[in-house]
Design a protein around this motif. Structure first.
Motif, PDB file in Angstrom:
ATOM      1  N   ASN A  57       0.821  -1.212   0.000  1.00 36.33           N
ATOM      2  CA  ASN A  57       0.000   0.000   0.000  1.00 36.33           C
ATOM      3  C   ASN A  57       0.856   1.263   0.000  1.00 36.33           C
ATOM      4  OD1 ASN A  57      -2.479  -1.306  -0.052  1.00 36.33           O
ATOM      5  ND2 ASN A  57      -2.607  -1.454   2.185  1.00 36.33           N
ATOM      6  N   TRP A  68       1.860   2.073  -3.502  1.00 34.51           N
ATOM      7  CA  TRP A  68       0.682   2.510  -4.257  1.00 34.51           C
ATOM      8  C   TRP A  68       0.293   3.934  -3.874  1.00 34.51           C
ATOM      9  CZ3 TRP A  68      -2.203   1.577  -8.348  1.00 34.51           C
ATOM     10  CH2 TRP A  68      -3.503   2.083  -8.417  1.00 34.51           C
ATOM     11  N   ASP A  69       0.266   4.210  -2.571  1.00 35.11           N
ATOM     12  CA  ASP A  69      -0.194   5.514  -2.098  1.00 35.11           C
ATOM     13  C   ASP A  69       0.821   6.628  -2.324  1.00 35.11           C
ATOM     14  OD1 ASP A  69      -2.575   4.405  -1.208  1.00 35.11           O
ATOM     15  OD2 ASP A  69      -1.805   3.990   0.791  1.00 35.11           O
ATOM     16  N   LEU A 122      -0.291   5.895  -7.302  1.00 36.67           N
ATOM     17  CA  LEU A 122      -1.562   6.619  -7.369  1.00 36.67           C
ATOM     18  C   LEU A 122      -1.381   8.116  -7.600  1.00 36.67           C
ATOM     19  CD1 LEU A 122      -4.600   6.308  -7.326  1.00 36.67           C
ATOM     20  CD2 LEU A 122      -4.550   6.544  -4.828  1.00 36.67           C
ATOM     21  N   LEU A 156      -2.942  -4.473 -12.154  1.00 39.36           N
ATOM     22  CA  LEU A 156      -3.939  -4.224 -11.108  1.00 39.36           C
ATOM     23  C   LEU A 156      -4.849  -5.435 -10.953  1.00 39.36           C
ATOM     24  CD1 LEU A 156      -5.099  -0.530 -11.694  1.00 39.36           C
ATOM     25  CD2 LEU A 156      -3.369  -1.402 -10.126  1.00 39.36           C
ATOM     26  N   ASP A 176     -10.488  -2.422  -5.310  1.00 38.40           N
ATOM     27  CA  ASP A 176     -10.461  -1.015  -4.907  1.00 38.40           C
ATOM     28  C   ASP A 176      -9.500  -0.209  -5.781  1.00 38.40           C
ATOM     29  OD1 ASP A 176      -8.283  -2.414  -3.790  1.00 38.40           O
ATOM     30  OD2 ASP A 176      -8.143  -1.052  -2.072  1.00 38.40           O
ATOM     31  N   ARG A 177      -8.366  -0.811  -6.146  1.00 38.43           N
ATOM     32  CA  ARG A 177      -7.420  -0.103  -7.000  1.00 38.43           C
ATOM     33  C   ARG A 177      -7.949   0.020  -8.429  1.00 38.43           C
ATOM     34  NH1 ARG A 177      -1.366  -2.249  -5.188  1.00 38.43           N
ATOM     35  NH2 ARG A 177      -1.528  -1.595  -2.977  1.00 38.43           N
ATOM     36  N   GLN A 224     -10.293   2.868  -8.483  1.00 33.55           N
ATOM     37  CA  GLN A 224      -9.604   4.154  -8.516  1.00 33.55           C
ATOM     38  C   GLN A 224      -9.117   4.477  -9.928  1.00 33.55           C
ATOM     39  OE1 GLN A 224      -6.891   3.093  -5.206  1.00 33.55           O
ATOM     40  NE2 GLN A 224      -7.544   4.981  -4.204  1.00 33.55           N
TER      41      GLN A 224
END
Length: 368
Positions: free
Chosen positions: A275, A278-279, A283, A304, A308-309, A312
């Motif tokens: 995460n 990703w964050d 993202l 992916l 949830d991703r 997004q």
């Protein structure tokens, strides 16, 4: 009086600064954005504070000959950095590169397979397109094209119907894509893959890691676009892969895509599992690309799998998004399927499990 022709003076290839010394680097923007004393191409805001290779002693006096030979990192202190700069055309800018073309009609979701015939997996699907990774076509052991693909039409090898599309996903682990780069001209690898009539080729990705020197970042960003151009020149519909590390990298891509009618942009997210990555990296970069790329530019994301991703990504790119994933094939090998509740091991037949996961993942994306 006899005239004597003298050779025109030449300027050497611009080089990164040795020892990460920005004041001696040809690519430093300088403190005021106008460059430094050695600047030739102001592309970089400075050395990488997170670099794990600063202070390398391989090129200091008394170090063994060829000390850089076993190091995979390209920095300004390498004894062969001039050769690497020649290899990428003597520049780290993008201005001389061009990748044109138009994507064929693709579904919003493309499953990847192992490069063998998809007849059994596709029996109940008749899916519009299938992807194959580079390591299924180019051997990581022999650094040659696998015999089953040599001189063959990719769609025939995969057992696809007349209307189905074959997509070569040119991604792989660093040793694989580095070997492809090294042998591509000697062995005509780009031309060989282009001759296989893939409907789309996502060009190989050259990595950017946070603990690498900035010179490596700049070289690899250029190589990602160079290899896409080579596939385009060989007759393929090639989509360049992009990686970034700083905002200035994204801004350079924006300028390039504004000027070049590329078929699309591809981003490989297969290694973005945690995460935090990703964050903090993926993202935010995708948000920026969604805001700043041409609104009609197709976006192809590989890797992916979490709902949830994917949601997004859909929110960012809408119906211009194409998602490519190997999860349906991986799950099917174990009789498992992906559902809204995650992985379910139902011991299904591979073909049934594959079809179920493809349909589920496709349902997360806009219909075309």
């Amino acid at each position: 009086m006899t005239s004597i022709s003298l050779p025109m003076p030449t300027v050497g290839v611009p080089l990164p600064g040795r020892g990460c010394d920005c004041t001696r680097c040809a690519f430093w923007m300088g403190l005021d954005g106008r460059g430094g004393p050695a600047t030739v191409e102001p592309l970089c805001s400075g050395s990488n504070a997170d670099c794990s290779y600063c202070g390398c002693a391989a090129t200091e006096a008394g170090s063994p000959a060829g000390a850089c030979g076993s190091c995979p990192i390209r920095c300004g202190s390498r004894t062969d950095i001039a050769a690497w700069m020649h290899d990428v055309g003597g520049t780290l800018a993008f201005d001389d590169l061009s990748v044109e073309g138009e994507l064929p009609q693709l579904p919003s979701f493309i499953p990847m397979t192992d490069g063998s015939s998809v007849t059994a997996l596709d029996a109940s699907l008749r899916w519009p397109a299938y992807g194959v990774g580079l390591r299924r076509v180019f051997s990581p052991d022999t650094h040659t094209i696998y015999p089953r693909f040599v001189g063959k039409d990719a769609r025939q090898v995969l057992g696809l119907g007349e209307q189905q599309k074959a997509v070569l996903v040119g991604y792989g682990e660093d040793p694989l894509v580095e070997a492809f780069w090294s042998y591509r001209r000697r062995d005509g690898l780009v031309e060989e893959l282009a001759s296989q009539n893939w409907d789309v080729i996502l060009s190989p990705n050259y990595s950017i890691y946070g603990n690498w020197p900035r010179a490596e970042h700049l070289l690899n960003m250029r190589r990602c676009l160079m290899i896409a151009q080579e596939f385009h020149e060989a007759g393929a519909v090639a989509v360049p892969n992009v990686y970034w590390y700083r905002l200035e990298d994204l801004e350079r891509y924006r300028s390039w895509f504004d000027d070049v009618p590329a078929p699309g942009i591809a981003v490989n997210l297969q290694t973005v599992r945690e995460n935090n990555n990703w964050d903090s990296w993926a993202l935010p970069g995708l948000y920026w690309l969604a805001e700043n790329l041409p609104e009609d530019l197709p976006v192809l994301l590989t890797g992916l799998s979490r709902a949830d991703r994917i949601a997004q990504a859909v929110a960012l790119f809408g119906d211009r998004l194409t998602l490519i994933s190997q999860n349906p094939h991986q799950y099917a090998l174990h009789g498992a399927v992906m559902t809204a509740n995650g992985r379910e091991d139902i011991h299904a037949r591979p073909g049934d499990a594959f079809a179920a996961t493809v349909r589920y993942m496709s349902s997360l994306l806009p219909r075309r």
